[in-house]
Design a protein around this motif. Structure first.
Motif, mmCIF file in Angstrom:
data_model
loop_
_atom_site.group_PDB
_atom_site.id
_atom_site.type_symbol
_atom_site.label_atom_id
_atom_site.label_comp_id
_atom_site.label_asym_id
_atom_site.label_seq_id
_atom_site.Cartn_x
_atom_site.Cartn_y
_atom_site.Cartn_z
ATOM 1 N N TRP A 216 66.885 -108.352 -38.727
ATOM 2 C CA TRP A 216 67.284 -108.086 -40.104
ATOM 3 C C TRP A 216 67.921 -106.712 -40.250
ATOM 4 O O TRP A 216 68.859 -106.530 -41.051
ATOM 5 N N LEU B 74 71.539 -106.951 -39.098
ATOM 6 C CA LEU B 74 72.355 -107.632 -40.094
ATOM 7 C C LEU B 74 72.589 -106.739 -41.306
ATOM 8 O O LEU B 74 73.693 -106.711 -41.864
ATOM 9 N N LEU C 209 73.124 -117.353 -44.603
ATOM 10 C CA LEU C 209 71.748 -117.365 -44.128
ATOM 11 C C LEU C 209 70.996 -118.625 -44.536
ATOM 12 O O LEU C 209 70.108 -119.089 -43.814
ATOM 13 N N PRO D 192 69.456 -114.680 -37.467
ATOM 14 C CA PRO D 192 70.407 -114.413 -38.565
ATOM 15 C C PRO D 192 71.834 -114.156 -38.111
ATOM 16 O O PRO D 192 72.785 -114.599 -38.767
ATOM 17 N N ARG E 283 73.521 -117.381 -37.368
ATOM 18 C CA ARG E 283 73.912 -118.060 -38.610
ATOM 19 C C ARG E 283 75.190 -117.456 -39.183
ATOM 20 O O ARG E 283 76.070 -118.166 -39.678
#
Length: 235
Positions: A69, A72, A120, A142, A145
């Protein structure tokens, strides 16, 4: 005795009757080059935010050691800032006022955030082999994706055939269970691999998919297991 010559500005560009000026004859030759430059510039400007979003996130994940995370978040912030700059520069060039420029930059940031959130959470039904694979989408890393969403913008017919796997899957397929497979959930709780369909697709599109994911920083492998497919993974 030679005739006197009178020189005056522009005499070298003067043309006789029925003859176009030299400067006018040269101009058409410049347009193809300008069009090509504009086209290349436009493509680069359009692609750069996606490069920051995906490739930047993969770089932060692999080289800086950030979490899924966090990586990202860094790349999404960079892409949003770039889009905000685009909006500010474009509105300023068009002579927009200060309030309108602020509004345009906010819209650009919100658009970037909306794309990330959509990527996401959502994958179109036409881009997955089955509802089972669609249910596995949220288990993907993530950054994977994000990469799928960006790739689908260019290839709307791309299909994910497999994502998460279990030892039972290999047993049903008559294959040895590979405990190091990135299709299994990793220590961070995400699946780090997916398979893309290559059957019944032009070979140039399969090659383009492989090159695209490599350019985004992922490992790719074209192989035959249960069927011919393109394996994409994040190491």
């Amino acid at each position: 005795m030679s005739d006197p010559k009178v020189e005056y500005p522009g005499a070298e560009t003067a043309a006789g009757p029925g003859e176009a000026p030299r400067c006018a004859r040269r101009r058409p030759r410049r347009w193809p080059g300008r069009v090509v430059r504009w086209a290349v510039t436009a493509v680069l400007l359009a692609v750069l935010p996606f490069i920051l979003l995906v490739r930047g996130g993969v770089f932060a994940y692999q080289q800086w050691g950030l979490g899924a995370w966090s990586s990202l978040a860094v790349s999404a912030a960079a892409a949003a800032l770039l889009l905000a700059f685009y909006a500010w520069a474009a509105s300023r060039r068009l002579g927009a006022g200060k309030r309108l420029r602020k509004f345009a930059t906010r819209v650009a940031v919100l658009a970037a955030a909306a794309f990330v959130l959509y990527s996401l959470l959502v994958v179109a039904g036409g881009n997955v082999k089955s509802e089972e694979v669609r249910a596995e989408y949220l288990g993907l890393h993530p950054l994977l994706r994000m990469a799928v969403s960006v790739f689908v913008l260019a290839d709307a017919d791309a299909v994910i055939t497999d994502a998460a796997r279990t030892p039972e899957f290999y047993a049903r397929a008559g294959l040895p269970s590979n405990e190091s497979s990135l299709h299994f959930r990793q220590d961070d709780g995400f699946v780090h691999a997916l398979d893309l369909r290559t059957l019944n697709r032009p070979e140039w599109r399969n090659l383009a998919a492989e090159l695209a994911f490599r350019a985004m920083g992922f490992h790719t492998l074209r192989h035959v297991g249960t069927a011919d497919h393109l394996h994409v993974s994040l190491r």
